[in-house]
Motif scaffolding. Structure first.
Motif, PDB file in Angstrom:
ATOM      1  N   VAL A 139      -6.668  -1.721   4.700  1.00 55.42           N
ATOM      2  CA  VAL A 139      -6.410  -1.366   6.098  1.00 55.42           C
ATOM      3  C   VAL A 139      -6.496   0.152   6.218  1.00 55.42           C
ATOM      4  O   VAL A 139      -5.734   0.874   5.566  1.00 55.42           O
ATOM      5  N   ASP A 140      -7.423   0.616   7.039  1.00 53.41           N
ATOM      6  CA  ASP A 140      -7.657   2.056   7.226  1.00 53.41           C
ATOM      7  C   ASP A 140      -7.755   2.800   5.895  1.00 53.41           C
ATOM      8  O   ASP A 140      -7.168   3.868   5.707  1.00 53.41           O
ATOM      9  N   GLY A 141      -8.491   2.210   4.951  1.00 50.32           N
ATOM     10  CA  GLY A 141      -8.734   2.856   3.671  1.00 50.32           C
ATOM     11  C   GLY A 141      -7.627   2.689   2.644  1.00 50.32           C
ATOM     12  O   GLY A 141      -7.746   3.174   1.524  1.00 50.32           O
ATOM     13  N   VAL A 142      -6.543   2.003   2.994  1.00 54.49           N
ATOM     14  CA  VAL A 142      -5.411   1.819   2.078  1.00 54.49           C
ATOM     15  C   VAL A 142      -5.403   0.376   1.571  1.00 54.49           C
ATOM     16  O   VAL A 142      -5.242  -0.561   2.366  1.00 54.49           O
ATOM     17  N   PRO A 143      -5.577   0.170   0.253  1.00 53.24           N
ATOM     18  CA  PRO A 143      -5.522  -1.185  -0.295  1.00 53.24           C
ATOM     19  C   PRO A 143      -4.151  -1.816  -0.027  1.00 53.24           C
ATOM     20  O   PRO A 143      -3.127  -1.157  -0.157  1.00 53.24           O
ATOM     21  N   GLN A 144      -4.181  -3.077   0.353  1.00 50.96           N
ATOM     22  CA  GLN A 144      -2.951  -3.809   0.638  1.00 50.96           C
ATOM     23  C   GLN A 144      -2.573  -4.670  -0.566  1.00 50.96           C
ATOM     24  O   GLN A 144      -3.429  -5.074  -1.344  1.00 50.96           O
ATOM     25  N   SER A 145      -1.310  -4.963  -0.679  1.00 47.43           N
ATOM     26  CA  SER A 145      -0.805  -5.720  -1.816  1.00 47.43           C
ATOM     27  C   SER A 145      -0.524  -7.175  -1.420  1.00 47.43           C
ATOM     28  O   SER A 145       0.164  -7.430  -0.422  1.00 47.43           O
TER      29      SER A 145
END
Length: 88
Positions: A51-57
């Motif tokens: 999401v917006d370049g941030v990997p989600q867990s």
């Protein structure tokens, strides 16, 4: 082991390849938590969500159930949601 290494190890451990079978794009609206695609796998370990370049867990930020990607908190309005589905 850093987070990226853990994700690769998880995919290898569960027989998931590093070959991307499909990419899916969505956009957040600040309210919706559930996104649907027939491309979503039944096995959580074969998907990577950013999401917006941030990997989600997995399990902390989202879950997969049938064809639904469900976030525990709605992505911000206008957020770019990118899902990579890995081949087995």
């Amino acid at each position: 082991m850093n987070k990226e290494q853990e994700q690769v190890w998880d995919r290898l451990k569960h027989g998931i390849s590093n070959v991307i079978a499909s990419t899916i794009q969505f956009h957040g609206n600040g309210v919706a938590t559930k996104f649907n695609s027939a491309w979503f796998p039944s096995h959580n370990h074969s998907i990577r969500v950013i999401v917006d370049g941030v990997p989600q867990s997995m399990y902390r930020d989202f879950s997969i159930n049938n064809c639904d990607l469900t976030f525990y908190k709605p992505p911000a309005d206008g957020a770019n949601i990118h899902a990579e589905v890995y081949a087995k």
